[in-house]
Design an enzyme around this catalytic site. Structure first.
Site, PDB file in Angstrom:
ATOM      1  N   GLU A   1     -13.696 -28.830  -7.361  1.00 37.46           N
ATOM      2  CA  GLU A   1     -13.533 -30.272  -7.158  1.00 37.46           C
ATOM      3  C   GLU A   1     -12.137 -30.768  -7.547  1.00 37.46           C
ATOM      4  OE1 GLU A   1     -18.153 -31.811  -7.641  1.00 37.46           O
ATOM      5  OE2 GLU A   1     -16.794 -32.032  -9.351  1.00 37.46           O
TER       6      GLU A   1
ATOM      7  N   GLU B   1     -22.928 -27.880  -3.622  1.00 38.10           N
ATOM      8  CA  GLU B   1     -23.672 -28.455  -4.739  1.00 38.10           C
ATOM      9  C   GLU B   1     -24.532 -29.617  -4.265  1.00 38.10           C
ATOM     10  OE1 GLU B   1     -21.521 -29.696  -8.202  1.00 38.10           O
ATOM     11  OE2 GLU B   1     -20.167 -27.971  -8.173  1.00 38.10           O
TER      12      GLU B   1
END
Length: 681
Positions: free
Chosen positions: A150, A311
């Site tokens: 991320e 995710e």
């Protein structure tokens, strides 16, 4: 295609055995089998464990876990662990620490805490990636590489300032050009030496505006700093990518993106990802169409190539204001929503719930109770069984659309750096209004960049296309001239790529294509609205609709007014126009309409263009999508409602792959249930 060594929808997620004692490992593997988990993401935040000091590398725990997972038939998505540097590095090499927007240098802590232009970070992150690639290049468990995690966060340190100046020199060549494209003559900001240019922060040109956006005195400068910071983070990724590819050229590499994440230009990033992956975390009240748009945006980054759902949570999140449970059936439903829109993996954060720190209350397949007798585990196991049954049926199936919405990160930055005309103008929200209308009409949409091939679409939309980059106007003219239909809106065609206004009347370079010119832009207060009054002859539309936020006061040149404003001193001026251009047509929506207008008008327009919905009828809350592979078509029908809903497939029929039930005509879909219908020829 990432599935050659495990030809099914991968099922699993982030696993952190390095945070647990070894007796827990075997119990986890036992429950992985029960849940049908066949992929684990390892090593995401283990840099401190793998490298306890500058010279020492210790991968013993990772060796053991890679072997154990492989022996149990579980493949590995192997992360490089570089999303959080070790404490020793911050103490010994303070250049690795970021400087914030407020000019303060950070201490060690958090994650995404490394300066992207730190020589120390770049050296040791690339070295870690190479060590891992050398060690595990031939390991049979290795399926795909996951770099960092991320990527996010800007830095304003001296290293970044120096690198920014070099970036500017490469982009513009001379200070004279920089002064011109930033219009530095305004407020006497002329630069005479490269060293005089500093990052735009709260110490110089920027501040946090009333709407939460960053505001800037010089939008061109701030726009370039956003480009530079996105490029700098991408350079960090590329260093690790190249280190990995040196040893494993045939194993695909990714990093997990975050949907409409403002800081990074994902269209630019996607060129350097072998496969796009992203993390999906909607709230309980996030519109289902918004989540669908994010999936379509991620799929559109590399054409129609399938993506990885890297995710999602099995149930609860930990970082939102209200961390609601996913109701029974919702995890399964949202997993299939991702698959329906192009995902070839269903992965969670996390497989075992952490025992401490900030994510200890983030949901997991294995909860704190530590056994399989939970609602969440049972639902995960049921989904795992279904994915096993589906096998490779859907792998690499494609979503095909006749409608495209253009999404441009740099345009987004520019719109919301703008000093006006309204704090209520949100780029992504305006795009979602249009996307939602197609979603409700069960019409497939691609969300793509401005570099996309437009020729395969019958209808292309570019809401709030404030920035017109070089060549884009010509590309759109060619598309419409060849028979395409194009829609854009208010606050479009205003500036060039440097946020300099195109003189001669809005919408600038789009004026010929749209056949209009805009004289003024009225910003309405939240308590104000106007009306779109539809002229006679527009079947399927109501006589009038509400509108707000902005109202362009436009004049028709070659365009025809289809609707007019109903209120204020500009009542009777055009609010919706269409311009015949070559074999196609270009529409201009001069204001932000209420949703009902977009639903009515776009449904009618699609019918006129012979763009057909995926089903004959589906009530509100029922979503559809279609994937195609090897001549087979797979229709997904997903009921987001808690109660059953009646759906009409019209002339379509086929077998539901999940239940083996024959479906045709009118059928009832249970609440929060899914059909995956292999359609008859």
């Amino acid at each position: 295609m990432i599935h050659s060594s495990k030809p099914k929808i991968w099922y699993g997620g982030d696993y952190n055995p390095d945070q647990w004692e070894k007796p827990v490992w075997d119990e986890d593997l036992r429950m992985f089998k029960l849940a049908g988990i066949d992929v684990a993401t390892l090593n995401v935040f283990a840099w401190a464990k793998n490298q306890p000091d500058e010279e020492t590398y210790d991968f013993g725990w990772l060796d053991e876990m890679m072997d154990k997972l492989h022996a149990d038939g579980v493949g590995v998505c192997l992360a490089t662990s570089t999303a959080a540097h070790p404490a020793w590095m911050a103490r010994k090499y303070p250049d690795v620490l970021r400087v914030g927007f407020d000019g303060r240098k950070r201490k060690f802590g958090g994650r995404h805490n490394s300066c992207q232009n730190s020589p120390t970070y770049r050296k040791y992150s690339a070295k870690m990636a190479e060590r891992l690639a050398e060690r595990y290049k031939d390991h049979p468990a290795l399926l795909v590489w996951h770099i960092s995690n991320e990527y996010s966060g800007y830095c304003y340190c001296d290293n970044c300032a120096s690198a920014f100046r070099e970036w500017l020199q490469e982009r513009y060549g001379s200070l004279e050009t920089v002064n011109r494209v930033w219009n530095t003559g305004f407020w006497g900001h002329t630069f005479y030496d490269w060293e005089e240019i500093v990052p735009p922060s709260s110490l110089s040109e920027e501040w946090k505006g009333l709407n939460g956006n960053t505001a800037s005195n010089f939008q061109g400068l701030s726009l370039d700093y956003a480009r530079f910071q996105s490029d700098s983070l991408l350079d960090c990724y590329k260093l690790e990518y190249e280190a990995i590819k040196k040893h494993t050229p045939d194993i695909q590499v990714t990093t997990n993106l975050m949907g409409a994440f403002k800081e990074l230009d994902y269209h630019k990033w996607a060129k350097h990802l072998d496969v796009v992956s992203w993390d999906n975390y909607p709230s309980l009240d996030t519109p289902f169409s918004y989540t669908a748009m994010m999936h379509d945006l991620m799929r559109g980054l590399k054409g129609d190539q399938p993506f990885m759902l890297m995710e999602q949570t099995p149930s609860q999140q930990n970082w939102q204001p209200y961390n609601s449970l996913k109701r029974p059936g919702v995890m399964r439903l949202w997993s299939y929503q991702a698959v329906a829109r192009g995902a070839d993996t269903v992965l969670f954060f996390q497989l075992r719930r952490s025992v401490g720190a900030c994510e200890k209350y983030h949901g997991a397949v294995i909860e704190h109770v530590g056994h399989e007798n939970t609602r969440v585990f049972r639902e995960c196991a049921e989904l795992g069984s279904e994915l096993h049954k589906l096998g490779d049926t859907l792998i690499d199936a494609r979503v095909k659309s006749k409608v495209a919405i253009l999404f441009d990160w740099e345009n987004w930055w520019a719109v919301e750096l703008s000093s006006g005309p309204s704090v209520a103008l949100k780029y992504v929200d305006e795009l979602h209004k249009y996307y939602d209308a197609f979603y409700r009409a069960n019409i497939a949409v691609d969300v793509v960049g401005i570099d996309a091939d437009l020729g395969k679409y019958d209808l292309v939309l570019a809401p709030v296309m404030y920035m017109v980059k070089p060549g884009l106007a010509d590309k759109l003219e060619e598309y419409v001239r060849n028979g395409g239909s194009f829609i854009t809106t208010f606050f479009s065609g205003i500036v060039n790529e440097n946020d300099i206004v195109t003189l001669g009347g809005y919408p600038g370079e789009l004026r010929k294509l749209l056949g209009i010119w805009s004289e003024e832009i009225d910003a309405l207060l939240p308590t104000q609205s106007n009306r779109i009054v539809v002229k006679s002859g527009s079947e399927g539309l109501k006589p009038a609709y509400d509108c707000g936020i902005l109202c362009d006061l436009i004049h028709c040149e070659s365009a025809e007014a289809v609707a007019e404003y109903g209120e204020d001193f500009y009542a009777g001026m055009p609010a919706l126009t269409v311009n015949k251009f070559g074999a196609g047509e270009a529409w201009y929506v001069a204001t932000s309409p209420e949703p009902a207008f977009l639903q009515d008008w776009l449904t009618k327009l699609c019918a006129d263009l012979n763009i057909k919905p995926l089903v004959a009828f589906a009530p509100e809350g029922v979503e559809t999508s279609l994937r195609e592979k090897d001549g087979n078509r797979y229709l997904f029908v997903m009921n987001h409602n808690a109660e059953p809903s009646k759906v009409s497939l019209g002339e379509k029929s086929g077998i539901d792959l999940l239940t083996d039930r024959k479906l045709s005509g009118n059928s009832e879909l249970a609440g929060r249930d899914v059909w995956i219908v292999k359609l008859d020829d």
